[in-house]
Design a protein around this motif. Structure first.
Motif, PDB file in Angstrom:
ATOM      1  N   GLY A   1       1.422   6.266  -7.268  1.00 28.57           N
ATOM      2  CA  GLY A   1       0.236   6.918  -7.814  1.00 28.57           C
ATOM      3  C   GLY A   1      -0.679   5.871  -8.439  1.00 28.57           C
ATOM      4  N   GLU A   2      -1.954   6.261  -8.640  1.00 33.42           N
ATOM      5  CA  GLU A   2      -2.967   5.291  -9.084  1.00 33.42           C
ATOM      6  C   GLU A   2      -2.663   4.701 -10.456  1.00 33.42           C
TER       7      GLU A   2
ATOM      8  N   TYR B   1      -6.160   2.329  -4.001  1.00 36.57           N
ATOM      9  CA  TYR B   1      -4.835   2.604  -4.569  1.00 36.57           C
ATOM     10  C   TYR B   1      -4.791   2.468  -6.090  1.00 36.57           C
TER      11      TYR B   1
ATOM     12  N   ALA C   1       2.245   1.615  -3.453  1.00 42.75           N
ATOM     13  CA  ALA C   1       1.195   2.057  -4.382  1.00 42.75           C
ATOM     14  C   ALA C   1       0.944   3.559  -4.238  1.00 42.75           C
ATOM     15  N   ARG C   2       0.957   4.044  -2.996  1.00 46.11           N
ATOM     16  CA  ARG C   2       0.754   5.493  -2.794  1.00 46.11           C
ATOM     17  C   ARG C   2       1.887   6.280  -3.433  1.00 46.11           C
ATOM     18  N   ALA C   3       3.118   5.760  -3.300  1.00 47.77           N
ATOM     19  CA  ALA C   3       4.281   6.453  -3.875  1.00 47.77           C
ATOM     20  C   ALA C   3       4.196   6.474  -5.405  1.00 47.77           C
TER      21      ALA C   3
ATOM     22  N   THR D   1       0.305   2.369 -10.498  1.00 45.97           N
ATOM     23  CA  THR D   1      -0.053   1.149  -9.755  1.00 45.97           C
ATOM     24  C   THR D   1      -0.813   0.195 -10.678  1.00 45.97           C
TER      25      THR D   1
ATOM     26  N   SER E   1       0.836  -1.213   0.000  1.00 46.30           N
ATOM     27  CA  SER E   1       0.000   0.000   0.000  1.00 46.30           C
ATOM     28  C   SER E   1       0.867   1.258   0.000  1.00 46.30           C
ATOM     29  N   THR E   2       1.978   1.208   0.757  1.00 47.64           N
ATOM     30  CA  THR E   2       2.898   2.367   0.797  1.00 47.64           C
ATOM     31  C   THR E   2       3.487   2.603  -0.590  1.00 47.64           C
TER      32      THR E   2
END
Length: 587
Positions: free
Chosen positions: A41-42, A77, A37-39, A45, A34-35
């Motif tokens: 971006g959608e 995400y 994926a946030r880095a 990902t 999840s971390t």
């Protein structure tokens, strides 16, 4: 590293760690998805991370399980519900692996994602996935498919729904028992989403096939389906379709199936209603209570009270009680134990007269059972009988047995009796208690087992609360304080424990005049364990007594103990002194 390269860094680390030989690194990497994926971006990902995970052919079950779990909460995400379908491919792959817990978690995550997807996306992406899995060459895919139909079905078109019902029906007739078991397990969930018209035709046909399966492991899961389907059908359909199946299952050649019926029978009674229960299910239940397999009798015995509640007292006395009498002298101790844990609940159902005539002799025989668990289960539920037959009868018939059990050779039985004493005391009243049970409570303080001595000290405190400080001053305190002279230090320690528990109930005056002098005297004991327990007790007495008493008696005693040769005594004495200083400062 330049700013342009920065977003590439997490995915590079992830790929490196996911290919690492060290399983812990791979696991950490998956749990940080999840971390990452946030880095990223959608969009990245969706386009990079998810395809990478789909191609990831890790062979360690722990890593795959973590991945299946993470992907279930991944919708935010990838850009929200409209892109949820991109999560399906990696989970579809996980649905086919050999390890059951990985498949189960993947199915759970797919259900979570599917329940949030839009209807059109479900038709375009989810339904084809279910069909692919159901047609999978390897049985693992087909097993996983069974758990997804209830998500796919509601949003499908009529033609698709018919196809899904047909596919599920085929899975119920699969060559592999594991697939048929999965279908039987999920039949209730799937049936809940099917329209009533098809429920009576297609689903009941599937159900009939499962109930006649040659594998007992499939048939026993169909028993669970009985209760689930019974709640969905109209009562008359339930009697027509479900009831004959239950009756047949109660005579099944496999004891596992009969065991399952015994376990589920109460729920099945709710499904078919009161009349069919009386005519058809009572004979079936009586058969199970007399089954030749102990496991089936255990399951049936555990439901005696629940089942009796559905029936009228007359029916319970006529049909159930004779079986209960037989079970109370069953050759298996586990059957008697299961019966003992629930039989007390029959007293309110049968009423006072039947309880006295029929149940009391059974209670008494179980109270004298050679197996401690049986005795224990009866003792712990005595209050249910008291409400029905009254205290006089209880004391005449059951008290002698209780007194006998108070000296039982199994300490857990003695412990159960002690824990029941305050309740008994409140019901018997002070006069009766003093006559019959008072001496016992003192006797337990000198038991060989620590847990009993500790429980006995707690028991004295609860009795003092029940009967009041004046009664305790007369009947408890003198005898407890007298025991401080016992030559064995462990019993002297029990006295200190009892003092610390009684002091808050007895109040400041009694504590200062009677309890504190005994504790101060004990500080001169030759055993270090007694001395550091004295320090603990003195600390607990500080909030109860006046400041002047703390200064005059408690502090000097602790100062003396703080200079003791033993390191533990010094430690606890200093702890107590510090706590007194804090109390003094705050007040």
């Amino acid at each position: 590293m330049s700013m342009v390269d920065e977003p590439l860094y997490p995915i590079a680390v992830l790929i490196d760690e996911l290919k690492n030989d060290d399983i812990q690194l791979r696991l950490n990497s998956i749990r940080r998805l999840s971390t990452i994926a946030r880095a990223l971006g959608e969009e990245r990902t969706r386009k990079e991370l998810i395809p990478f995970l789909s191609e990831n052919n890790d062979d360690d079950d722990e890593v795959l399980l973590a991945m299946a779990e993470e992907l279930g909460v991944f919708i935010p995400y990838v850009g929200g519900v409209e892109y949820a379908h991109v999560l399906l491919p990696p989970l579809e792959t996980l649905c086919t692996v050999e390890e059951t817990c990985v498949r189960d978690k993947a199915v759970e995550s797919l259900c979570r994602i599917g329940s949030q997807m839009r209807e059109t996306d479900l038709v375009d992406w989810f339904v084809p996935l279910v069909k692919r899995l159901a047609a999978g060459e390897w049985f693992t895919a087909r097993v996983s498919a069974c758990g997804l139909f209830h998500i796919a079905y509601p949003s499908a078109s009529e033609a698709l729904k018919a196809e899904l019902r047909s596919v599920f029906s085929q899975l119920c007739q699969d060559d592999m028992p594991m697939v048929r078991r999965a279908a039987a397990t999920n039949l209730g969930k799937f049936a809940a989403t099917v329209e009533p018209a098809h429920l009576k035709t297609d689903i009941m046909q599937i159900f009939d096939d499962l109930t006649q399966d040659d594998q007992d492991s499939v048939r026993l899961l169909a028993v669970e389906g009985c209760a689930a389907l019974g709640k969905l059908l109209e009562p008359q359909d339930c009697v027509a379709h479900i009831l004959p199946v239950i009756v047949n299952f109660s005579q099944d050649k496999s004891w596992r199936v009969r065991y399952m019926v015994a376990n589920q029978l109460y729920e099945l009674c709710e499904a078919v209603g009161p009349e069919p229960t009386k005519t058809d299910l009572v004979p079936a239940y009586v058969r199970l209570l007399r089954d030749n397999e102990a496991e089936v009798r255990i399951a049936a015995a555990g439901k005696v009270t629940k089942f009796s509640r559905i029936l009228s007292p007359e029916l319970a006395i006529q049909h159930i009680l004779p079986c209960v009498k037989e079970l109370s002298s069953d050759s298996s101790q586990h059957v008697r134990s299961a019966l003992a844990s629930v039989i007390m609940g029959m007293a309110p159902v049968l009423g006072k007269e039947a309880t006295i005539e029929q149940l009391l002799p059974i209670f008494l025989s179980l109270l004298k059972d050679e197996f401690p668990d049986v005795r224990l289960n009866i003792i712990s539920k005595l209050d249910q009988v008291n409400q029905v037959i009254g205290i006089d009868l209880l004391s005449q018939s059951l008290l002698p047995a209780i007194v006998e059990l108070a000296e039982d050779r199994h300490w857990r039985v003695r412990l159960a009796i002690i824990e029941y004493i305050p309740l008994l005391a409140s019901q018997l009243g002070v006069g009766f208690f003093d006559d019959k049970l008072g001496a016992l409570c003192m006797q337990w303080l000198q038991d060989k087992v620590y847990s009993i001595r500790d429980a006995a000290a707690n028991n004295l405190k609860r009795l003092a609360e029940e009967f009041g400080p004046d009664w305790a001053m007369q009947h408890i305190v003198p005898q407890v304080l007298d025991m401080i002279k016992n030559p064995h230090y462990l019993y002297r320690m029990t006295v200190l424990r009892a003092i610390s528990l009684l002091a808050p109930v007895m109040g400041s005056e009694v504590t200062c005049s009677k309890l504190l002098p005994v504790v101060v005297t004990a500080s001169k004991d030759r055993v270090p364990n007694i001395k550091f327990n004295v320090a603990k007790v003195l600390q607990s007495l500080v909030p109860i007594v006046d400041h002047s008493v703390v200064e005059k008696s408690i502090k000097p005693c602790l100062v003396e103990l703080a200079e003791d040769p033993d390191v533990d005594v010094r430690y606890f004495a200093n702890q107590a002194l510090q706590s007194i200083d804090q109390v003094m400062m705050s007040s």
